[in-house]
Scaffold this active site. Structure first.
Site, PDB file in Angstrom:
ATOM      1  CG  HIS A  50      -1.891  57.439  28.303  1.00  8.12           C
ATOM      2  ND1 HIS A  50      -0.550  57.601  28.553  1.00  8.12           N
ATOM      3  CD2 HIS A  50      -1.987  56.682  27.189  1.00  8.12           C
ATOM      4  CE1 HIS A  50       0.135  56.963  27.606  1.00  8.12           C
ATOM      5  NE2 HIS A  50      -0.713  56.394  26.764  1.00  8.12           N
ATOM      6  CE  LYS A 250       4.527  61.898  24.708  1.00  7.03           C
ATOM      7  NZ  LYS A 250       3.170  61.749  24.121  1.00  7.03           N
ATOM      8  CB  CYS A 401      -0.584  26.840  24.592  1.00  9.70           C
ATOM      9  SG  CYS A 401       0.589  28.097  25.148  1.00  9.70           S
ATOM     10  CB  CYS A 403       4.601  28.600  27.209  1.00  6.13           C
ATOM     11  SG  CYS A 403       5.889  27.747  26.296  1.00  6.13           S
TER      12      CYS A 403
END
Lengths: 477, 422
Positions: A50, A250, A401, A403
């Site tokens: 943020h 929010k 893996c 993917c």
């Protein structure tokens, strides 16, 4: 064993503090109740850095968020962690909400957020063409970013360990007792001593505090449910899209992740059970509807997984980073809810400064190395670089893996490097094997085999996330 | 790693060494294409058949009941006999529209293969828990049926002892029986739809013969357990497939196997710019199994999900033969029309046909159970062919052949419909 400092909790707060302490000539131990680091709030949150316009001016949250956001690019680059300064938008859908946006703008200015802009409709849609046509304007914070929260935690702890910090896993702190010169800290199997203690126990920080009689704060979990989408729709939005706060709350966010997936969520539900991480049909449905307010038409068949995170919400409304009023050699770093991830580098520096003030941190280690090279990622390399890497070590050419295109070499690195992965989820968080669209359907047996071989344990002792979560029940008849 | 040329040239690359890739490569070779290469990501040829140790394969193709590995061996033996080159443990990472196939392996590093033609035979993957969005906790013990099958049949380990299966697709039915045979308690097989998605013979041989209950119109509404699965909540669903609150029931189990659908693995096809059919998840092809990108063909479960491997092999032979014709410059180029799914039909493959030539078989999947069904094929408003069937179900693929004479009457798009016999 006696240490100078013990950090309780290997979430992002504890890990970043540990890394900061690794710069000094001190013996430091981190005590973690789970089988891996980043097992609480740090592995299941929005992954947002943020900008700092949200927190109330004058609070620790406001100060450390703005500072942490500014520190994050350097920290992420030193630690080799996926981070992108993608900017954030707080979108208003009517004029009243524009008033809330103006308020956030003013608050951000007070908090010292340098770059903040209020955008009209046209500017907003040039940034984010897929937003709901109902959007009228937004607050734009270009300094905000996204970071992979568990990668940051793992890398911070790994770097701390590479610089001499010790990590003890499966060490749930059952008692903390001040023996005068040092604290005695016990798990069911082991007791360690430390002159100073940092309480970074996340959701359980209030319980750790209570062990020495500190009852001045409590921590309550706030549940948040999320959907993670396949990377094929990861670029629906570029910025992190928040909704302007209303009387109803929010709102939820729609954001790309640092790995290129799309994430929507979270819900916000205050609960009592600190372990209740289940997802619910009702919560996910409500959350999906709320996300559609920002970006309509998200294809639910692109969802690859759902998860729930618990934020450690403190009773004071602010971060609680302070010396214990009764035991001054104990520092609480508690109630690190949002924007805790963004603030984490600044929280670590703040705790460092407190310890300096206490005269603890006197001798810097000259050999401290702030850099942690990421595990090689051949799937993201150019062809020449990838060819050379496989020529150098063929294990990087054996895809496990499919993917996420993760090789055996990367998985082996995940199991060998600090902090070593000890279970299949640990491999997944370090190198993304099993994180893709098939969710481990193809690679789980292979990862289980690799863990079995590397750890020297039988296949049926390999776990998903520590003791009790064995993948297999035993050999066939 | 062998140091060698990083770019090689071949006539044909077959991506995938499972039943589709093997049959396609063999047929193409038999048609005189010498220079071809099969790329397989697994350690051996045979694809998913390697873990299908049960029998029932080959009834149509060889007129006998074979196990999966036996069925695969028929083709692997032929590949060896013909000397067709192949590379295992080799993962294709990219295919471009101009037929450059990039692959990665321990042995060869990274190789770019410039091919005259490409056959896509990558198969499919299983839908995961996340994709069907079952709420609850995230413990160990929740696996797709195929993952469990690999653990049991190839690795020799049991995923658990008290099992619930969600989904009555064929793999789910086979695994229910497999787990029971290995001594596990199989509490139930649940199916969301009011009918099973598997073959009738599997329901009889895998469930009924072992007294495993099949609960139609049921689903799992919640997963329980912190570390290892401790149970599931199940519920009956209403006609809109929504769980009915008052029918919720807890079942104690340590394993949940999911057989909730297969998805053709077309990420590479997408990268090559191949047009995909949103219903099948596979490429849009013509009767030669050529995709929208010239010289790239598709067959087997990557094209659409089949019930029987025998049909995969047949389809692959069409693709192999077409690729050979393409490489010789003899693939007929005619105007095509669309073959569409009408009422009662979920999809049709091939999706485009040229209407000329000899007889042509269209494959299609009904979208619901229909007793006393009438299948009709029409083109440009004219009825070409009608066939009656006692029953059709979504679990069993149907096909209908158009004869040369009927193909001559094709004027405009073709539609297949399934309705009640009047």
């Amino acid at each position: 064993m006696r240490y100078d400092i013990a950090v309780i909790g290997a979430g992002v707060t504890g890990s970043m503090i540990a890394r900061e302490l690794a710069k000094y000539n001190l013996s430091v131990v981190v005590l973690e109740k789970e089988n891996d680091v980043a097992m609480g709030s740090s592995k299941a949150n929005s992954g947002i850095v943020h900008a700092g316009y949200d927190a109330r001016p004058g609070t620790l949250k406001a100060r450390l968020n703005v500072a942490g956001c500014a520190m994050m690019p350097k920290v992420a680059s030193e630690l080799g962690v996926p981070y992108r300064q993608n900017g954030s938008l707080v979108v208003a859908f009517c004029d009243e909400e524009m008033a809330a946006v103006q308020e956030l703008y003013a608050r951000g200015r007070l908090n010292g957020v340098e770059h903040l802009y209020v955008l009209g409709r046209e500017q907003l849609f040039s940034l984010e063409p897929h937003l709901s046509p109902a959007a009228v304007g937004a607050l734009y914070a270009p300094d905000a970013g996204i970071v992979c929260p568990y990668s940051l935690t793992i890398a911070a702890m790994g770097n701390a360990m590479d610089n001499g910090v010790e990590l003890k896993r499966n060490f749930p702190v059952m008692s903390l007792a001040d023996r005068g010169a040092s604290f005695e800290i016990s798990s069911p199997g082991e007791t360690v001593e430390a002159a100073f203690v940092i309480n970074a126990a996340g959701l359980y920080a209030d319980r750790v505090a209570a062990m020495v009689g500190d009852g001045f704060f409590t921590i309550r979990p706030r549940r948040g449910e999320y959907y993670l989408f396949d990377r094929s729709i990861g670029n629906v939005v570029r910025q992190t899209v928040f909704q302007a706060p209303t009387a109803m709350g929010k709102g939820v966010l729609v954001t790309p992740t640092a790995h290129g997936n799309l994430l929507i969520g979270p819900t916000a539900e205050d609960i009592d059970d600190k372990e209740d991480k289940k997802t619910t049909a009702a919560g996910l449905e409500k959350m999906t509807l709320a996300a559609a307010k920002s970006v309509p038409g998200l294809p639910l068949n692109g969802v690859i997984t759902a998860f729930t995170g618990l934020r450690a919400v403190g009773s004071t409304g602010d971060f609680i980073i302070t010396q214990s009023p009764t035991h001054p050699r104990l520092i609480h770093a508690a109630a690190i809810e949002s924007p805790g991830l963004a603030s984490s580098p600044a929280i670590a520096a703040y705790v460092e400064a407190m310890l300096q003030g206490m005269g603890v941190l006197t001798h810097k280690r000259r050999e401290f190395n702030p850099y942690r090279a990421p595990i090689p990622c051949p799937g993201k390399m150019g062809e020449d670089e990838r060819y050379s890497l496989i020529a150098h070590d063929p294990a990087y050419g054996r895809i496990v893996c499919r993917c996420e295109e993760i090789s055996e070499g990367e998985i082996r690195d995940a199991i060998r490097r600090n902090p070593p992965a000890a279970d299949t989820d640990g491999v997944k968080r370090r190198v993304r094997a099993g994180m893709g669209r098939c969710q481990g359907g193809f690679c789980l047996p292979l990862v289980t085999e690799l863990l079995s071989a590397e750890l020297g344990i039988p296949m049926d002792q390999v776990t998903k996330r520590g003791p009790g979560s064995e993948i297999l029940s035993g050999p066939v008849k | 790693m062998k140091r060698e040329n990083r770019t090689i040239h071949v006539s044909l690359v077959v991506v995938g060494g499972g039943p589709a890739g093997l049959a396609a490569a063999i047929r193409c070779r038999e048609q005189g294409i010498e220079d071809l290469l099969i790329l397989e990501r697994g350690p051996r040829l045979g694809g998913i058949l390697r873990q299908c140790v049960h029998s029932g394969f080959g009834v149509h193709k060889f007129n006998e009941e074979l196990t999966g590995p036996e069925y695969a061996d028929r083709y692997i033996d032929r590949v060896r006999e013909l000397g067709i080159p192949y590379r295992c443990d080799t993962m294709v990472t990219d295919i471009s529209a101009d037929h450059v196939v990039t692959c990665v392996s321990e042995e060869h590093g990274l190789t770019r293969i410039k091919a005259g033609a490409v056959i896509l035979a990558m198969g499919c993957r299983e839908r995961s828990r996340g994709a069907v969005r079952i709420p609850g906790t995230r413990p160990a013990g929740v696996y797709t049926a195929g993952t469990a099958q690999l653990f049991v049949n190839l690795k020799g380990y049991m995923p658990g002892k008290r099992v619930v299966v969600l989904g009555s697709g064929d793999i789910g039915l086979i695994m229910a029986r497999r787990m029971r045979l290995e001594g596990a308690e199989v509490k139930a097989v649940l199916e969301l739809m009011p009918y099973s998605g598997g073959l009738k013979r599997n329901i009889v041989q895998c469930l009924e013969d072992f007294d495993i209950p099949l609960l139609l119109s049921h689903t799992v509404t919640e997963i329980h357990g912190e570390n290892r699965l401790t149970g599931v909540t199940i519920a009956r669903v209403d006609e809109n497939l929504r769980p009915i609150e008052e029918t919720k029931e807890f079942i104690d189990c340590d394993t949940l196997l999911l057989s909730v659908g297969l998805i053709p693995e077309n990420e590479l096809a997408r990268a090559a710019g191949v047009e995909l059919d949103p219903v099948t998840g596979g490429a849009v092809v013509d009767e030669h199994r050529e995709t929208s990108v010239g010289g790239i063909f598709s067959c087997g479960n990557v094209l659409h999900v089949h019930d029987l491997v025998d049909y995969v092999s047949e389809e692959a032979e069409i693709a192999g033969e077409s690729a050979a014709l393409y490489l010789k410059g003899e693939l007929p180029r005619r105007q095509t029309v669309a073959a569409r799914a009408g009422n009662g039909v979920r999809y049709v493959v091939p999706q485009r046909i040229s209407g000329g030539g000899e007889e042509l078989r269209l494959f299609f999947r009904p979208d619901q159970v229909c007793r006393g069904a009438m299948i009709s094929v029409s083109s440009g408003g004219e009825l070409l062919r009608v066939r009656n069937r006692r029953i059709v179900t979504p679990g069993e693929m149907e096909s209908i052949v158009l004869k040369e004479e009927e193909l001559r009457r094709v004027h405009g798009d073709i539609t297949i419909e399934v309705g009640l016999k009047s």
